[in-house]
Design an enzyme around this catalytic site. Sequence first.
Site, PDB file in Angstrom:
ATOM      1  N   HIS A 170      18.033  -5.315 -20.780  1.00 23.15           N
ATOM      2  CA  HIS A 170      18.603  -6.549 -20.246  1.00 23.15           C
ATOM      3  C   HIS A 170      17.794  -7.055 -19.045  1.00 23.15           C
ATOM      4  O   HIS A 170      17.592  -8.263 -18.887  1.00 23.15           O
ATOM      5  CB  HIS A 170      20.060  -6.316 -19.817  1.00 23.15           C
ATOM      6  CG  HIS A 170      21.037  -6.359 -20.944  1.00 23.15           C
ATOM      7  ND1 HIS A 170      21.068  -5.396 -21.932  1.00 23.15           N
ATOM      8  CD2 HIS A 170      22.025  -7.246 -21.250  1.00 23.15           C
ATOM      9  CE1 HIS A 170      22.035  -5.697 -22.799  1.00 23.15           C
ATOM     10  NE2 HIS A 170      22.619  -6.810 -22.406  1.00 23.15           N
ATOM     11  N   HIS A 212      23.132   1.688 -16.504  1.00 24.80           N
ATOM     12  CA  HIS A 212      21.798   2.120 -16.135  1.00 24.80           C
ATOM     13  C   HIS A 212      21.801   2.678 -14.718  1.00 24.80           C
ATOM     14  O   HIS A 212      22.756   2.510 -13.958  1.00 24.80           O
ATOM     15  CB  HIS A 212      20.803   0.951 -16.199  1.00 24.80           C
ATOM     16  CG  HIS A 212      20.470   0.503 -17.582  1.00 24.80           C
ATOM     17  ND1 HIS A 212      19.581   1.175 -18.390  1.00 24.80           N
ATOM     18  CD2 HIS A 212      20.913  -0.552 -18.307  1.00 24.80           C
ATOM     19  CE1 HIS A 212      19.487   0.552 -19.553  1.00 24.80           C
ATOM     20  NE2 HIS A 212      20.289  -0.498 -19.521  1.00 24.80           N
TER      21      HIS A 212
END
Length: 260
Positions: A170, A212
């Site tokens: 992303h 993440h």
Amino acid sequence: MSSPTSRRNSCRGGVCGGNRASPSECHRRRGSGCSYFSPGAQSEEYSVSLSQPMITITLRFLLAIDLWLSKRIGVCACEESPWGSIRPLVRLVELSGHVVPWLIGALYGLLRGETVTEQEIMLNLTLALLLDLLLVRVVKTLVRRRRPAQSRSDILSTFFVERYSFPSGHATRAAMCARFLLAQLVDTASMRVLVLGWAALVSLSRLLLARHYVTDVGFGLAMGYCQYSLVERLWVTWDCLQDLLLMRLGERFNRIYAGL
């Protein structure tokens, strides 16, 4: 012999067999479903021994800082998190950086473009998204860093989230698309602010949702920024594409004619 009803009553309030659970144990049990790491992961991956080389100690120290900072930022990791109430909104921001809506929009613009310039821009955006998918997959396969445990335990993540964490796809996509839009489509100051704000929010959403680590997102932003430079060097013009297609068709016709 005590009846089943009396036995059930004796076990209410955290008491069973004369043992009462402490408040801290109850708190740990309630929060165990939203743990950032799997049991034992922190001690195994970030333990430091003085007998290790200095570079190993330094890397483990930096990874420990990365772990601590990521845990502090992941305030929307689950419904029980401090900011769990805004989790649906953060997930909506996260979805805006997914590759599927971007590919659908780029292909739609390519097919519905009114001018050659618009079609050329959408064509290169599509190729850039595919390039991003390829490069991120290669790096993830080489590094093979596992995601935080909370991300792996999410039901939806089982189907829509990749196995490895480094780098953040992303973040790479947000940085690359932001540079692409700023260079090719956006020409006003207000829209530039919106594009940069969107890229920052998409990257931040991955940390808030504990998808993440901080280093995953940081490296992803740098990687996506550099990817657009590669896209500029490999820019495919519409005339070049037409010439390539005509050349391929000519070769195929020649082969068919030679076969006759």
